[in-house]
Motif scaffolding. Structure first.
Motif, PDB file in Angstrom:
ATOM      1  N   THR A  32      52.869  13.367  89.340  1.00  0.00           N
ATOM      2  CA  THR A  32      52.650  14.328  88.420  1.00  0.00           C
ATOM      3  C   THR A  32      51.133  14.531  88.427  1.00  0.00           C
ATOM      4  OG1 THR A  32      52.277  12.358  86.773  1.00  0.00           O
ATOM      5  CG2 THR A  32      54.345  13.590  86.877  1.00  0.00           C
ATOM      6  N   GLU A  33      50.372  13.610  88.871  1.00  0.00           N
ATOM      7  CA  GLU A  33      48.968  13.537  89.025  1.00  0.00           C
ATOM      8  C   GLU A  33      48.415  14.566  90.143  1.00  0.00           C
ATOM      9  OE1 GLU A  33      47.486  13.066  86.031  1.00  0.00           O
ATOM     10  OE2 GLU A  33      46.030  11.857  86.907  1.00  0.00           O
ATOM     11  N   VAL A  34      49.236  14.005  91.425  1.00  0.00           N
ATOM     12  CA  VAL A  34      49.075  15.154  92.532  1.00  0.00           C
ATOM     13  C   VAL A  34      49.204  16.456  92.387  1.00  0.00           C
ATOM     14  CG1 VAL A  34      49.833  15.614  94.876  1.00  0.00           C
ATOM     15  CG2 VAL A  34      49.255  13.200  94.318  1.00  0.00           C
ATOM     16  N   ARG A  35      50.297  16.698  91.548  1.00  0.00           N
ATOM     17  CA  ARG A  35      50.571  18.046  91.040  1.00  0.00           C
ATOM     18  C   ARG A  35      49.354  18.600  90.389  1.00  0.00           C
ATOM     19  NH1 ARG A  35      55.370  18.242  87.049  1.00  0.00           N
ATOM     20  NH2 ARG A  35      53.655  18.024  85.371  1.00  0.00           N
TER      21      ARG A  35
ATOM     22  N   SER B 110      41.466  19.696  93.292  1.00  0.00           N
ATOM     23  CA  SER B 110      40.368  18.593  93.543  1.00  0.00           C
ATOM     24  C   SER B 110      40.693  17.904  94.663  1.00  0.00           C
ATOM     25  CB  SER B 110      40.365  17.645  92.376  1.00  0.00           C
ATOM     26  OG  SER B 110      40.336  18.345  91.257  1.00  0.00           O
ATOM     27  N   ILE B 111      42.116  17.499  94.931  1.00  0.00           N
ATOM     28  CA  ILE B 111      42.376  16.617  96.154  1.00  0.00           C
ATOM     29  C   ILE B 111      42.315  17.471  97.487  1.00  0.00           C
ATOM     30  CG2 ILE B 111      44.422  15.889  97.520  1.00  0.00           C
ATOM     31  CD1 ILE B 111      45.631  14.897  94.462  1.00  0.00           C
ATOM     32  N   ILE B 112      42.655  18.763  97.424  1.00  0.00           N
ATOM     33  CA  ILE B 112      42.350  19.518  98.781  1.00  0.00           C
ATOM     34  C   ILE B 112      40.867  19.700  98.904  1.00  0.00           C
ATOM     35  CG2 ILE B 112      42.453  21.742  99.843  1.00  0.00           C
ATOM     36  CD1 ILE B 112      45.158  22.179  98.381  1.00  0.00           C
TER      37      ILE B 112
ATOM     38  N   ILE C 126      46.656   7.483  95.242  1.00  0.00           N
ATOM     39  CA  ILE C 126      46.314   8.790  95.604  1.00  0.00           C
ATOM     40  C   ILE C 126      45.343   8.621  96.731  1.00  0.00           C
ATOM     41  CG2 ILE C 126      45.293  10.989  94.630  1.00  0.00           C
ATOM     42  CD1 ILE C 126      46.697  10.329  92.009  1.00  0.00           C
ATOM     43  N   ALA C 127      44.171   7.976  96.540  1.00  0.00           N
ATOM     44  CA  ALA C 127      42.909   7.738  97.325  1.00  0.00           C
ATOM     45  C   ALA C 127      43.412   7.591  98.764  1.00  0.00           C
ATOM     46  CB  ALA C 127      41.768   6.868  96.919  1.00  0.00           C
TER      47      ALA C 127
ATOM     48  N   GLU D 106      49.507  15.235  76.636  1.00  0.00           N
ATOM     49  CA  GLU D 106      49.013  15.811  78.162  1.00  0.00           C
ATOM     50  C   GLU D 106      49.220  17.262  78.263  1.00  0.00           C
ATOM     51  OE1 GLU D 106      47.587  13.687  79.467  1.00  0.00           O
ATOM     52  OE2 GLU D 106      48.332  12.014  78.190  1.00  0.00           O
ATOM     53  N   PRO D 107      48.064  18.130  78.118  1.00  0.00           N
ATOM     54  CA  PRO D 107      48.350  19.323  78.122  1.00  0.00           C
ATOM     55  C   PRO D 107      49.228  20.070  79.251  1.00  0.00           C
ATOM     56  CG  PRO D 107      45.940  18.918  78.498  1.00  0.00           C
ATOM     57  CD  PRO D 107      46.623  17.867  78.494  1.00  0.00           C
ATOM     58  N   GLU D 108      49.099  19.578  80.426  1.00  0.00           N
ATOM     59  CA  GLU D 108      49.769  20.218  81.571  1.00  0.00           C
ATOM     60  C   GLU D 108      51.178  19.735  81.718  1.00  0.00           C
ATOM     61  OE1 GLU D 108      48.609  22.646  83.272  1.00  0.00           O
ATOM     62  OE2 GLU D 108      46.686  22.667  82.396  1.00  0.00           O
ATOM     63  N   TYR D 109      51.467  18.704  81.053  1.00  0.00           N
ATOM     64  CA  TYR D 109      52.772  18.122  80.888  1.00  0.00           C
ATOM     65  C   TYR D 109      53.873  19.132  80.129  1.00  0.00           C
ATOM     66  CZ  TYR D 109      51.764  13.604  83.194  1.00  0.00           C
ATOM     67  OH  TYR D 109      51.542  12.657  83.635  1.00  0.00           O
ATOM     68  N   THR D 110      55.235  19.093  80.291  1.00  0.00           N
ATOM     69  CA  THR D 110      56.056  19.678  79.583  1.00  0.00           C
ATOM     70  C   THR D 110      56.396  18.727  78.427  1.00  0.00           C
ATOM     71  OG1 THR D 110      58.163  18.686  80.742  1.00  0.00           O
ATOM     72  CG2 THR D 110      57.247  20.877  81.627  1.00  0.00           C
ATOM     73  N   VAL D 111      56.855  19.303  77.508  1.00  0.00           N
ATOM     74  CA  VAL D 111      57.079  18.692  76.282  1.00  0.00           C
ATOM     75  C   VAL D 111      58.162  17.265  76.635  1.00  0.00           C
ATOM     76  CG1 VAL D 111      58.791  18.519  74.048  1.00  0.00           C
ATOM     77  CG2 VAL D 111      57.311  20.423  74.527  1.00  0.00           C
TER      78      VAL D 111
END
Ligand SMILES: Nc1ncnc2c1ncn2[C@@H]1O[C@H](COP(=O)(O)OP(=O)(O)OP(=O)(O)O)[C@@H](O)[C@H]1O
Ligand SMILES: [Mg+2]
Lengths: 394, 228
Positions: free
Chosen positions: A10-13, A18-20, A316-317, B95-100
């Protein structure tokens, strides 16, 4: 592990951009670092082997020999002080009619060499070997007594020698006594196995190019010479002091002038790129962590341990480093090839381009370890009271 | 059970020393619905944060179900937050970018649970807060009232004993507040222990017991006679 992977995904998404950007910036500097480092390695290795091959036969006047007997007294151990030690020795060989030729080298088995072939002077070591090699004899016998000598058939031809003839060995030192040897045999080198003739260090020179005042052996200690480039220069210096002029006109002396600044520049570049890399990694990764601090706080609030948080960002790093290292290795090789091509065209130095896996592995390991340390330290700073502050701040 | 014994929170030191929470002793029984009220700056949030392990206690001790929370560390602390407590904040803290769905699922993931089991639990929690139709929306696109309901669903997903709510209706209008308070009433009816900080008298009177703070101290602690 599964939960770490879930959040990495989810973080990579969410952090794609930033990652790129981080990956691109790292790629630029890591490529430069790896390119410079591999050029540095190839360049230095290439230069050493270049010197070993082309330079080693001339260097350092180690012994001054007055007679061939002095020569015989030198034990093989002395001659092979190091794995790469070569000797050369020059005397004049003269037949009864006063016709002469120069020899250029001496080797372990106490043979003299000329550009025509070997002249075998007896010692215990050669004797036992030669006894079983009678098929190499064209005429006569292997030398077995005092003041006997065997010569290559080409040498015999040149000096018109036959078995029983006398030949004088004249050291270059005028005060040294001349010695007479009787030719006991003439041999053909072909049937002899290589090891009878040692490694055939034929540093064939035009006889008249030697301006020795006497017979000298040339001794080159590769290990100590490799310790620094300046050792080579010292060596050249000592040669000129002893009056040995031959190597001083070598093109290698010219290369020194180019090579020293190149090596120095590469050293500085490698160190600089590396320092910049570390600074960049530090800056980007702390930015990364700071940007995600609210998320990290929420995650901890909901029951994520420090290990989980560390795992997510370290994971991720590491993924970024892995990809960046692979790409940068490619660029590094290309740069290396290009640089070596430049060397060839500009300095007329041709080096083999190799790429050591140690370079990318090492830089990957260093970056990973550094980031792990960094994340571990900043992770410790996100304690409970930080969460309370973060809750208030939002 | 939550037991507070002489709990004090000191910010700063020396000249700037400030006691946000000052020597509070309080017992909260299982199944109670407690409202904590008081003027702004009286230490309500600080007290709630101390109970929720979001801030460190300076003096005194808090035990939750017999567990001394001040001594919890690392995995223990994470497990405590994950399993024992459900947090609800004034500003939702989603989390603003997460779905419910993803947002509500986080505590389950952190507990090491994945897959179909989670889906069922999330569905159930969202049904309880009446958000089943917004499951796939990003939380940042929701209204304030909806966001707070997502936060409540997230708070109850691991079925915690205690719900700590800091001004859950502080950012909501009357209609939405009523909605949220009704959800809390339902949760209470299901047997959960609820601690709610509020400055709204009406909301406070939804609770069984009202604890009033001033300058970090308890100045009154009484049963709510209006509780129905
Ligand atoms: N990190 C901190 N450092 C210093 N002082 C703090 C800190 N956090 C809170 N305080 C102080 O502690 C006191 C209590 O704060 P707290 O947030 O608990 O008040 P509150 O009762 O929740 O108020 P409100 O109703 O406005 O939310 C306040 O005076 C505040 O300034
Ligand atoms: Mg508050």
């Amino acid at each position: 592990m599964k939960r770490i992977l879930y959040f990495i995904k989810t973080e990579v998404r969410l952090l794609k951009k930033s990652i790129i950007i981080i990956a691109l910036i790292l790629t630029v500097f890591l490529s430069a670092f790896m390119g410079a480092l591999s050029v540095r390695m190839d360049f230095v290795n290439g230069f050493y082997s270049y010197l070993d091959e082309n330079f080693s036969s001339y260097v350092i006047v180690a012994y001054r020999l007055k007679t061939i007997d002095d020569l015989m007294k030198i034990s093989p151990d002395e001659l092979y002080l190091n794995n790469k030690t070569w000797l050369t020795c020059a005397v004049t060989l003269e037949n009864a009619e006063g016709q002469a030729m120069e020899t250029t080298d001496i080797s372990e088995n106490a043979g003299l060499y000329s550009d025509l072939g070997a002249i075998l002077v007896l010692n215990d070591k050669t004797k036992s070997k030669l006894d079983s090699a009678s098929d190499a004899l064209v005429s006569g016998q292997w030398n077995s007594g005092e003041r006997q000598i065997c010569v290559d058939k080409k040498v015999a031809e040149f000096l018109s020698l036959a078995v029983g003839d006398t030949v004088s060995i004249i050291p270059k030192e005028p005060s040294a006594p001349q010695l007479s040897y009787v030719v006991s045999g003439i041999f053909d080198r072909e049937p002899l196995k290589e090891d009878y003739f040692f490694n055939f260090y034929y540093y064939i020179t035009e006889s008249n190019e030697f301006e020795f005042s006497n017979a000298r052996m040339v001794y080159y200690d590769a290990r100590s010479a490799h310790a620094s480039f300046s050792k080579y220069e010292d060596t050249l210096g000592s040669l000129s002091v002893t009056g040995l002029k031959y190597p001083l006109s070598s093109p290698i002396t010219d290369y020194f002038r180019n090579i020293m600044p190149i090596k120095l520049t590469l050293d500085v570049a490698v160190a600089l790129f590396f320092a910049v890399m570390v600074v960049i990694v530090y800056t980007l990764m702390t930015m990364f962590y700071r940007q995600r601090k609210p998320f990290i706080c929420r995650l901890k609030l909901l029951g994520a341990g420090s290990g989980t948080v560390f795992g997510i960002y370290f994971g991720i790093a590491v993924a970024i480093f892995l990809v960046v290292t692979l790409i940068s290795s490619g660029f590094g090789v290309l740069f290396n090839i290009y640089f070596m091509h430049l060397c060839e065209t500009v300095f007329e130095l041709s080096f083999r381009t190799t790429f050591s896996a140690v370079v990318p592995l090492l830089s990957f390991a260093v970056l990973t370890a550094f980031t792990a340390l960094m994340f571990a330290l900043s992770g410790r700073r996100i304690r409970s009271d930080i969460i309370a502050q973060e809750v208030k701040a939002e | 059970m939550i037991n507070l014994r002489g709990v004090t929170k000191i910010y700063g030191s020396g000249q700037t020393e400030f006691r946000a929470v000052d020597d509070i002793t309080l017992d909260i029984s299982d199944g109670e619905f407690v409202a904590i009220v008081g003027k702004s700056g009286s230490g309500k949030s600080t007290l709630l944060n101390l109970i929720g392990t979001l801030d460190s206690i300076s003096v005194g001790s808090i035990t939750v179900d017999g567990e001394e929370i001040g001594s919890l560390k690392g995995k223990e602390l994470a497990r405590f937050r994950n399993q024992k407590i459900g947090f609800v904040f004034q500003n939702f803290y989603l989390e603003p970018e997460y779905t419910v769905r993803e947002c509500v699922e986080i505590p389950l993931i952190l507990a090491g649970s994945f897959g179909k089991e989670n889906t069922e639990k999330v569905d159930k929690a969202l049904k309880l807060v009446d958000l089943s139709d917004k499951m796939k929306s990003k939380t940042k696109t929701l209204s304030g009232g909806e966001q707070q309901r997502v936060a409540i669903a997230r708070a109850i997903i691991n079925d915690p004993h205690f719900i700590l709510a800091d001004e859950p209706c502080g950012n909501l209008d009357g209609k939405n507040s009523e909605n949220i308070m009704n959800i809390f009433k339902n949760l209470h009816a299901q047997g959960r222990t609820i601690l709610m900080v509020t400055h709204d008298e009406q909301d406070a009177h939804m609770a069984q017991r009202i604890v009033t703070l001033a300058d970090g101290r308890v100045i009154s602690d009484e049963k709510n006679t209006l509780f129905y």
